[in-house]
Design a protein around this motif. Sequence first.
Motif, PDB file in Angstrom:
ATOM      1  N   ASN A  77     -20.476 -11.933   8.305  1.00 17.77           N
ATOM      2  CA  ASN A  77     -19.147 -11.467   8.722  1.00 17.77           C
ATOM      3  C   ASN A  77     -18.120 -11.663   7.615  1.00 17.77           C
ATOM      4  O   ASN A  77     -17.261 -10.804   7.385  1.00 17.77           O
ATOM      5  N   ALA A  78     -18.206 -12.783   6.909  1.00 20.34           N
ATOM      6  CA  ALA A  78     -17.297 -13.034   5.794  1.00 20.34           C
ATOM      7  C   ALA A  78     -17.550 -12.025   4.670  1.00 20.34           C
ATOM      8  O   ALA A  78     -16.601 -11.524   4.052  1.00 20.34           O
ATOM      9  N   ARG A  79     -18.817 -11.714   4.419  1.00 18.80           N
ATOM     10  CA  ARG A  79     -19.156 -10.723   3.384  1.00 18.80           C
ATOM     11  C   ARG A  79     -18.607  -9.350   3.761  1.00 18.80           C
ATOM     12  O   ARG A  79     -18.043  -8.650   2.925  1.00 18.80           O
ATOM     13  N   THR A  80     -18.744  -8.968   5.020  1.00 15.69           N
ATOM     14  CA  THR A  80     -18.230  -7.673   5.479  1.00 15.69           C
ATOM     15  C   THR A  80     -16.718  -7.605   5.315  1.00 15.69           C
ATOM     16  O   THR A  80     -16.173  -6.605   4.829  1.00 15.69           O
ATOM     17  N   ARG A  81     -16.036  -8.669   5.692  1.00 11.21           N
ATOM     18  CA  ARG A  81     -14.581  -8.715   5.555  1.00 11.21           C
ATOM     19  C   ARG A  81     -14.183  -8.651   4.078  1.00 11.21           C
ATOM     20  O   ARG A  81     -13.228  -7.967   3.713  1.00 11.21           O
ATOM     21  N   LEU A  82     -14.920  -9.348   3.234  1.00 13.73           N
ATOM     22  CA  LEU A  82     -14.627  -9.348   1.804  1.00 13.73           C
ATOM     23  C   LEU A  82     -14.816  -7.957   1.201  1.00 13.73           C
ATOM     24  O   LEU A  82     -13.991  -7.490   0.421  1.00 13.73           O
ATOM     25  N   LEU A  83     -15.900  -7.279   1.569  1.00  7.97           N
ATOM     26  CA  LEU A  83     -16.130  -5.924   1.056  1.00  7.97           C
ATOM     27  C   LEU A  83     -15.023  -4.983   1.502  1.00  7.97           C
ATOM     28  O   LEU A  83     -14.599  -4.107   0.747  1.00  7.97           O
ATOM     29  N   ARG A  84     -14.531  -5.152   2.723  1.00  8.65           N
ATOM     30  CA  ARG A  84     -13.422  -4.345   3.210  1.00  8.65           C
ATOM     31  C   ARG A  84     -12.176  -4.599   2.366  1.00  8.65           C
ATOM     32  O   ARG A  84     -11.447  -3.663   2.010  1.00  8.65           O
ATOM     33  N   GLN A  85     -11.923  -5.870   2.035  1.00  6.82           N
ATOM     34  CA  GLN A  85     -10.764  -6.203   1.204  1.00  6.82           C
ATOM     35  C   GLN A  85     -10.907  -5.607  -0.197  1.00  6.82           C
ATOM     36  O   GLN A  85      -9.943  -5.078  -0.756  1.00  6.82           O
ATOM     37  N   LEU A  86     -12.107  -5.687  -0.755  1.00  5.19           N
ATOM     38  CA  LEU A  86     -12.331  -5.145  -2.098  1.00  5.19           C
ATOM     39  C   LEU A  86     -12.138  -3.631  -2.128  1.00  5.19           C
ATOM     40  O   LEU A  86     -11.533  -3.103  -3.064  1.00  5.19           O
ATOM     41  N   THR A  87     -12.636  -2.924  -1.114  1.00  6.57           N
ATOM     42  CA  THR A  87     -12.472  -1.468  -1.100  1.00  6.57           C
ATOM     43  C   THR A  87     -11.006  -1.080  -0.888  1.00  6.57           C
ATOM     44  O   THR A  87     -10.539  -0.113  -1.497  1.00  6.57           O
ATOM     45  N   SER A  88     -10.282  -1.824  -0.071  1.00  6.68           N
ATOM     46  CA  SER A  88      -8.862  -1.492   0.123  1.00  6.68           C
ATOM     47  C   SER A  88      -8.069  -1.750  -1.157  1.00  6.68           C
ATOM     48  O   SER A  88      -7.176  -0.973  -1.504  1.00  6.68           O
ATOM     49  N   GLN A  89      -8.401  -2.816  -1.876  1.00 10.07           N
ATOM     50  CA  GLN A  89      -7.737  -3.080  -3.155  1.00 10.07           C
ATOM     51  C   GLN A  89      -8.046  -1.978  -4.157  1.00 10.07           C
ATOM     52  O   GLN A  89      -7.176  -1.546  -4.896  1.00 10.07           O
ATOM     53  N   LYS A  90      -9.286  -1.528  -4.160  1.00 16.69           N
ATOM     54  CA  LYS A  90      -9.690  -0.470  -5.081  1.00 16.69           C
ATOM     55  C   LYS A  90      -8.922   0.819  -4.778  1.00 16.69           C
ATOM     56  O   LYS A  90      -8.447   1.500  -5.685  1.00 16.69           O
ATOM     57  N   LYS A  91      -8.769   1.142  -3.491  1.00 22.75           N
ATOM     58  CA  LYS A  91      -8.010   2.343  -3.105  1.00 22.75           C
ATOM     59  C   LYS A  91      -6.545   2.215  -3.483  1.00 22.75           C
ATOM     60  O   LYS A  91      -5.935   3.174  -3.974  1.00 22.75           O
ATOM     61  N   ARG A  92      -5.978   1.037  -3.260  1.00 22.30           N
ATOM     62  CA  ARG A  92      -4.578   0.819  -3.621  1.00 22.30           C
ATOM     63  C   ARG A  92      -4.345   0.970  -5.107  1.00 22.30           C
ATOM     64  O   ARG A  92      -3.375   1.597  -5.536  1.00 22.30           O
ATOM     65  N   ARG A  93      -5.241   0.408  -5.896  1.00 18.79           N
ATOM     66  CA  ARG A  93      -5.085   0.501  -7.350  1.00 18.79           C
ATOM     67  C   ARG A  93      -5.247   1.935  -7.825  1.00 18.79           C
ATOM     68  O   ARG A  93      -4.555   2.390  -8.723  1.00 18.79           O
ATOM     69  N   ALA A  94      -6.162   2.671  -7.197  1.00 17.85           N
ATOM     70  CA  ALA A  94      -6.362   4.071  -7.571  1.00 17.85           C
ATOM     71  C   ALA A  94      -5.136   4.900  -7.212  1.00 17.85           C
ATOM     72  O   ALA A  94      -4.724   5.782  -7.979  1.00 17.85           O
ATOM     73  N   SER A  95      -4.527   4.630  -6.063  1.00 17.02           N
ATOM     74  CA  SER A  95      -3.345   5.404  -5.670  1.00 17.02           C
ATOM     75  C   SER A  95      -2.152   5.070  -6.571  1.00 17.02           C
ATOM     76  O   SER A  95      -1.331   5.933  -6.858  1.00 17.02           O
ATOM     77  N   ARG A  96      -2.055   3.832  -7.032  1.00 18.90           N
ATOM     78  CA  ARG A  96      -0.978   3.472  -7.962  1.00 18.90           C
ATOM     79  C   ARG A  96      -1.133   4.173  -9.287  1.00 18.90           C
ATOM     80  O   ARG A  96      -0.157   4.550  -9.917  1.00 18.90           O
ATOM     81  N   ARG A  97      -2.379   4.349  -9.729  1.00 21.75           N
ATOM     82  CA  ARG A  97      -2.611   5.033 -10.992  1.00 21.75           C
ATOM     83  C   ARG A  97      -2.245   6.507 -10.878  1.00 21.75           C
ATOM     84  O   ARG A  97      -1.771   7.100 -11.829  1.00 21.75           O
ATOM     85  N   LYS A  98      -2.464   7.103  -9.735  1.00 20.28           N
ATOM     86  CA  LYS A  98      -2.171   8.527  -9.543  1.00 20.28           C
ATOM     87  C   LYS A  98      -0.690   8.775  -9.332  1.00 20.28           C
ATOM     88  O   LYS A  98      -0.181   9.826  -9.686  1.00 20.28           O
ATOM     89  N   SER A  99       0.019   7.828  -8.755  1.00 22.02           N
ATOM     90  CA  SER A  99       1.422   8.018  -8.413  1.00 22.02           C
ATOM     91  C   SER A  99       2.326   8.344  -9.620  1.00 22.02           C
ATOM     92  O   SER A  99       3.081   9.302  -9.545  1.00 22.02           O
ATOM     93  N   PRO A 100       2.272   7.591 -10.715  1.00 22.80           N
ATOM     94  CA  PRO A 100       3.163   7.911 -11.838  1.00 22.80           C
ATOM     95  C   PRO A 100       2.900   9.299 -12.416  1.00 22.80           C
ATOM     96  O   PRO A 100       3.821   9.990 -12.799  1.00 22.80           O
ATOM     97  N   LEU A 101       1.658   9.734 -12.442  1.00 26.20           N
ATOM     98  CA  LEU A 101       1.347  11.048 -12.988  1.00 26.20           C
ATOM     99  C   LEU A 101       1.885  12.154 -12.088  1.00 26.20           C
ATOM    100  O   LEU A 101       2.437  13.140 -12.561  1.00 26.20           O
ATOM    101  N   SER A 102       1.733  12.012 -10.783  1.00 25.97           N
ATOM    102  CA  SER A 102       2.203  13.050  -9.867  1.00 25.97           C
ATOM    103  C   SER A 102       3.735  13.079  -9.803  1.00 25.97           C
ATOM    104  O   SER A 102       4.337  14.125  -9.604  1.00 25.97           O
ATOM    105  N   ALA A 103       4.391  11.937  -9.966  1.00 26.52           N
ATOM    106  CA  ALA A 103       5.848  11.873  -9.930  1.00 26.52           C
ATOM    107  C   ALA A 103       6.439  12.509 -11.213  1.00 26.52           C
ATOM    108  O   ALA A 103       7.489  13.116 -11.167  1.00 26.52           O
ATOM    109  N   ALA A 104       5.744  12.337 -12.339  1.00 19.31           N
ATOM    110  CA  ALA A 104       6.254  12.858 -13.603  1.00 19.31           C
ATOM    111  C   ALA A 104       6.015  14.365 -13.714  1.00 19.31           C
ATOM    112  O   ALA A 104       6.744  15.069 -14.371  1.00 19.31           O
ATOM    113  N   GLY A 105       4.973  14.869 -13.078  1.00 22.96           N
ATOM    114  CA  GLY A 105       4.597  16.268 -13.273  1.00 22.96           C
ATOM    115  C   GLY A 105       4.969  17.093 -12.172  1.00 22.96           C
ATOM    116  O   GLY A 105       5.551  18.054 -11.980  1.00 22.96           O
TER     117      GLY A 105
END
Length: 105
Positions: A77-105
């Motif tokens: 259960n702890a591993r499942t929760r951890l994987l969920r946290q890791l994937t949400s962090q990965k999505k957040r970081r990916a959306s932050r990388r896309k945001s400056p490019l879409s705002a500038a263009g």
Amino acid sequence: MSLSIMSEHFELSPELRAQLERKLKKIFELAPKVTHLKLFLKRENKNQFEAKILVHFNHRDIICEERGPNLVTVVLNARTRLLRQLTSQKKRRASRRKSPLSAAG
């Protein structure tokens, strides 16, 4: 990639240790940037276990805790929760990388 398992107030059998290592190595496969993984196991009373997983990646630490009566279930259960946290962090970081490019263009 390093993996360490520590137990407190009880002795972890070699078979159970090997099983938990196999289960936790899947985290390294799903999140390749993880550099250190530590599993802390603690027996709180006769039928209550606590599992705490500490993961270090990209100069950050993520900690996930879980409690319950069955040791293996608590770790999974702890591993499942951890994987969920890791994937949400990965999505957040990916959306932050896309945001400056879409705002500038």
